[in-house]
Design a protein around this motif. Structure first.
Motif, PDB file in Angstrom:
ATOM      1  N   UNK A 162      26.540  45.654  37.361  1.00  0.00           N
ATOM      2  CA  UNK A 162      25.178  44.856  36.950  1.00  0.00           C
ATOM      3  C   UNK A 162      24.480  44.295  38.274  1.00  0.00           C
TER       4      UNK A 162
ATOM      5  N   UNK B 230      29.442  42.729  27.467  1.00  0.00           N
ATOM      6  CA  UNK B 230      28.208  42.056  28.010  1.00  0.00           C
ATOM      7  C   UNK B 230      27.920  40.669  27.847  1.00  0.00           C
TER       8      UNK B 230
ATOM      9  N   UNK C 115      20.226  44.472  25.341  1.00  0.00           N
ATOM     10  CA  UNK C 115      21.589  43.945  24.957  1.00  0.00           C
ATOM     11  C   UNK C 115      21.383  42.829  23.646  1.00  0.00           C
TER      12      UNK C 115
ATOM     13  N   UNK D 119      21.879  46.549  39.487  1.00  0.00           N
ATOM     14  CA  UNK D 119      20.748  46.084  38.950  1.00  0.00           C
ATOM     15  C   UNK D 119      20.670  46.838  37.493  1.00  0.00           C
ATOM     16  N   UNK D 120      21.648  47.254  36.970  1.00  0.00           N
ATOM     17  CA  UNK D 120      21.383  47.926  35.509  1.00  0.00           C
ATOM     18  C   UNK D 120      22.398  47.643  34.701  1.00  0.00           C
ATOM     19  N   UNK D 121      21.953  47.601  33.589  1.00  0.00           N
ATOM     20  CA  UNK D 121      23.060  47.336  32.435  1.00  0.00           C
ATOM     21  C   UNK D 121      23.647  48.910  32.050  1.00  0.00           C
TER      22      UNK D 121
ATOM     23  N   UNK E 156      12.600  37.607  27.695  1.00  0.00           N
ATOM     24  CA  UNK E 156      13.858  37.943  28.725  1.00  0.00           C
ATOM     25  C   UNK E 156      13.442  39.325  29.435  1.00  0.00           C
ATOM     26  N   UNK E 157      14.360  39.311  30.601  1.00  0.00           N
ATOM     27  CA  UNK E 157      14.256  40.673  31.145  1.00  0.00           C
ATOM     28  C   UNK E 157      14.473  41.898  30.364  1.00  0.00           C
TER      29      UNK E 157
ATOM     30  N   UNK F 135      19.820  31.092  31.107  1.00  0.00           N
ATOM     31  CA  UNK F 135      19.631  32.533  31.348  1.00  0.00           C
ATOM     32  C   UNK F 135      20.564  33.158  32.596  1.00  0.00           C
TER      33      UNK F 135
ATOM     34  N   UNK G  44      16.414  44.414  30.419  1.00  0.00           N
ATOM     35  CA  UNK G  44      17.794  44.858  29.739  1.00  0.00           C
ATOM     36  C   UNK G  44      18.269  43.879  29.171  1.00  0.00           C
ATOM     37  N   UNK G  45      18.216  42.646  29.501  1.00  0.00           N
ATOM     38  CA  UNK G  45      18.683  41.584  28.524  1.00  0.00           C
ATOM     39  C   UNK G  45      18.060  41.574  27.097  1.00  0.00           C
TER      40      UNK G  45
ATOM     41  N   UNK H  74      27.046  38.104  30.792  1.00  0.00           N
ATOM     42  CA  UNK H  74      26.062  37.242  30.808  1.00  0.00           C
ATOM     43  C   UNK H  74      26.411  35.798  30.703  1.00  0.00           C
TER      44      UNK H  74
ATOM     45  N   UNK I  76      25.324  37.001  35.910  1.00  0.00           N
ATOM     46  CA  UNK I  76      25.599  38.453  36.377  1.00  0.00           C
ATOM     47  C   UNK I  76      25.959  38.426  38.041  1.00  0.00           C
TER      48      UNK I  76
END
Lengths: 384, 385
Positions: free
Chosen positions: A80, A312, B149, A84-86, B142-143, A376, B145-146, A316, A320
């Motif tokens: 991540x 996840x 999820x 930069x991606x989930x 939020x962004x 966040x 991808x957040x 989070x 990250x």
């Protein structure tokens, strides 16, 4: 009409609230930052202190679950942070690792829905490979199986990187395209497991495993030798990843790409090579996590996706890109999950805990959304 | 480039041919059974196309990355069910609501045959919209991808609530015996055609509403903020508000889709609303068809549901036991690979989005001036009328 209603609702209820919050946040950024982290730590510390005095056993099981989650979450957080991606396929990759180790150990695949086929030779047929080591339930066969699984999963992810993710990256696809692609690959991975090994749950070693009693002074807990092994493996691997990131040149490059990929590239870092190594490390870790998970519970193709949300949530919560954050996050998630479904709590006659077992993974979701609201960037993450 | 242009009609024709021929051959070319198979297939496509249109509003036009479609779909289906069923009577079947009988309050026109269903669909839309409203406050800033999820997590959380709270909607056993609109007016054998008509009618209404909404000034703001939130904010638009409106509008459409799904099936069960089925399949439909294009969303629903149906039809054919016992997993493998291949080779989908600011350019003002700096047009864009 609907638009007008929504507009009215937003202007009367949402906007004053969010505006007040934003103003406060802008005026005292540091205060909010510390408050967010402090809130998470304090709530968690209170939970653990209270739980340990009444049900220490649950906390211990939570730590074991947390250490399995941590191995998965460290890989997820590196992928991540660097790419930069989930990666929605991470949970299913974890289960695939467990199945590869199972295959290496037993040579078993499903022939039809009900029957299995065994290969004539597998690691399990080596002399003494199934003989339990000490008080553990498994022999050196499973350790070989785990190592093979780590290599296979690492190669599998590197192949996916070259075939799928790199072309997407070259085209400059958005994170959304990456996320949807990884969800597609999650489905493919799960379908492969179901095709090769069938839908029925399996175990590495069947039979009843005896747990030992440990006296902690104020209370006694029961632990299996396997569970101590899981915790030890998780800690050792986390420390290794930490050293890799902070003491080697590759780790330095990985951290540079996490911070700023463009800047890393112009400073002469081969980012594609860093990506490949990230998949290798993430894949090896997640394969080990899968084996440990299957030791603790069972081998089951649908378990992979179920675990994705706790993974996840740990990522989070920890922030990250931070491996120590992933460890801390995974421990918090693991303990909270176990404690909340196992402990009694009623306030004023209203029974709050235990939650029904179906809510186990919902605990992770709630913690994750709470984190996204108050902090966040997570506990250890760089400031967003 | 010619061959590429043929891809869309060819895939359409291939699916259509397979969907007609396979059941025809299995039933020994029995016309009636083929027609009833096709009607059932087309009804499901229409229902899923409605939900895909809802996703298109959220993702294709507003750029909101919703991975929790299953949640809105489920809320819509269950709301419609409790609004149209009779109250629960036995202690083994427990659920809230059951307003079906009390909603048939008009003394004329056999209102019990249609009024509860109108209320059910409206309530489904409102409930899904309210859920979207509640979710958007914490998650929409939020962004992307957040957000994805969080939404996938909340959809699973809602499913856990449905499974666990026994008095709510009968937990894991689901609700059965949901009544169907206009059911008593027709012969049981003819009813499927009637419901097909209803589903298509809902699809047309939703399609027209989305098309008009998107081509209105409101829709242009949504597309603008999808492309660039900062510029849109600089033009004096409330980005959060518009994003929320797009999210809620899409969720309401998903709720309506859920309601007509419940009426068609006659039963709803929490097993349907798993992320793998009820979220992922709509993303595949939208991505295959072409996000940002409503016709593409409908075509995508047709093609993906066609593949889904065909792979089940394969069960009736002679094939090795190894494949037969795994046909569901092979289907999952196909659908999963399909999305990856589409995103790799044809990211814009079968019918890409039309890059047009307004329908009136070209019609009322003459052709758009094309200077040397004009952007190269994609090859498969049709020439302006």
């Amino acid at each position: 009409m609907v638009q007008a209603i929504v507009q009215i609702l937003i202007t009367t209820f949402v906007e004053p609230l969010t505006k007040a919050l934003r103003n406060a946040r802008e005026r005292y950024p540091a205060l909010f930052d510390i408050l967010g982290a402090a809130a998470i730590w304090l709530i968690f510390a209170a939970l653990v202190l209270w739980a340990i005095t009444s049900e220490a056993q649950l906390v211990v099981i939570g730590i074991i679950v947390g250490s399995i989650l941590a191995l998965g979450a460290i890989g997820l957080t590196l992928i991540y942070g660097i790419m930069k991606f989930a990666n929605f396929a991470h949970g299913d990759t974890m289960m695939l690792g467990a199945y590869v180790a199972f295959f290496v150990l037993t040579g078993t695949v499903a022939r039809t829905a009900r029957e299995d086929t065994e290969l004539p030779w597998s690691i399990g047929s080596l002399p003494g490979a199934l003989e339990p080591i000490g008080k553990l339930t498994f022999g050196y066969g499973l350790i070989i199986g785990t190592l093979v699984a780590a290599v296979v999963i690492a190669l599998f992810l590197v192949a996916l990187n070259h075939l799928v993710y790199r072309p997407l990256r070259k085209r400059g696809s958005s994170i959304v395209v990456f996320a949807v692609t990884s969800l597609g690959l999650a489905m493919v991975t799960r379908a492969l497991m179901l095709i090769i090994w069938g839908p029925d749950p399996r175990v590495y070693v069947s039979g009843i495993h005896i747990a030992d009693k440990y006296d902690l002074g104020f209370t006694t807990i029961t632990l299996k030798a396997d569970q101590i092994f899981m915790f030890a493996v998780a800690i050792v691997l986390t420390v290794l990843v930490y050293f890799l990131l902070f003491r080697t040149k590759l780790g330095k490059a990985m951290r540079a790409v996490t911070d700023n990929p463009d800047l890393a590239r112009v400073s002469g870092i081969d980012t594609e090579q860093v990506f490949t190594w990230t998949w290798v490390i993430g894949g090896a870790l997640v394969a080990v996590a899968g084996v440990l998970l299957a030791l603790q519970t069972q081998l089951n193709p649908i378990l992979g996706f179920v675990l994705l949300l706790p993974l996840f949530a740990s990522t989070i919560l920890g922030g990250i890109g931070s491996p120590q954050g992933a460890l801390a996050g995974a421990m918090i998630i693991g303990i909270s999950q176990e404690v909340s479904v196992g402990i009694d709590l009623s306030i004023g006659g209203l029974e709050i805990l235990p939650l029904a077992p179906a809510y186990k993974f919902s605990v992770a979701v709630v913690i994750m959304i709470f984190t996204l609201l108050v902090r966040p960037q997570g506990l250890f993450g760089a400031k967003a | 480039m010619k061959a590429e242009r043929l891809l869309t009609p060819l895939s359409f024709l291939a699916i259509t041919a397979a969907v007609i021929i396979m059941p025809a051959e299995r039933s020994g070319w029995n016309f009636d059974s083929v027609i009833s198979f096709l009607t059932a297939f087309a009804t499901t496509v229409a229902i899923f196309a409605v939900i895909t249109l809802g996703l298109n509003v959220q993702w294709g036009y507003t750029g909101v990355f919703n991975f929790g479609i299953a949640g809105f779909f489920m809320v819509g289906a269950y709301t419609a069910a409790v609004f149209t069923k009779s109250p629960a009577e036995s202690e083994f079947v427990r659920y809230i609501g059951g307003f079906g009988d009390s909603l048939a309050f008009l003394p004329f026109l056999d209102s019990g045959q249609w009024l509860p269903f109108v209320f059910g669909s409206v309530a489904a839309a409102l409930m899904a919209g309210a859920l979207a409203f509640a979710l958007s406050i914490p998650t929409l800033r939020l962004r992307a991808d957040y957000l994805a999820i969080s939404t996938i997590g909340i959809a699973e959380l809602l499913r856990a609530v449905v499974l666990e709270e026994r008095g709510l909607v009968n937990s894991a056993r689901g609700l059965i015996g949901i009544p169907r609109p206009f059911h008593d007016f027709f012969e049981p054998d003819d009813y499927k055609f009637v419901y097909f008509g209803i589903a298509v009618l809902v699809l047309i209404v939703v399609f027209v509403a989305v098309e008009r909404g998107i081509r209105s000034p409101w829709g242009r703001v949504l597309r603008a903020l999808r492309e660039d939130e900062l510029t849109t904010a600089a033009s004096g638009k409330n980005v959060f508000g518009f994003k929320m409106q797009g999210f809620i509008f899409g969720a309401m459409i998903m709720g309506i889709g859920g309601s007509i799904y419940a009426y068609e099936r006659g039963s709803v069960s929490p097993d349907t609303f798993t992320p793998f089925f009820a979220t992922f399949i709509f993303w595949v439909m939208l991505m295959v068809g072409g996000s940002g294009n409503n016709r593409g969303a409908i075509l995508g629903a047709y093609i993906v549901w066609g593949i889904w149906t065909i792979s089940l039809q394969l069960q009736g054919y002679d094939m090795p036991e190894f494949v037969r016992s795994r046909i569901f997993f092979v289907r999952d493998l196909l659908i999963g690979s399909l999305i990856v291949i589409v995103l790799l080779l044809r990211p814009a989908g079968l019918i890409p989005e039309e890059r047009k600011v307004s329908l009136f350019i070209g019609r009322d003002t003459g052709p758009r001036p094309r200077g040397p700096t004009a952007e190269p047009q994609p090859p498969d864009e049709p020439p302006p009328d």
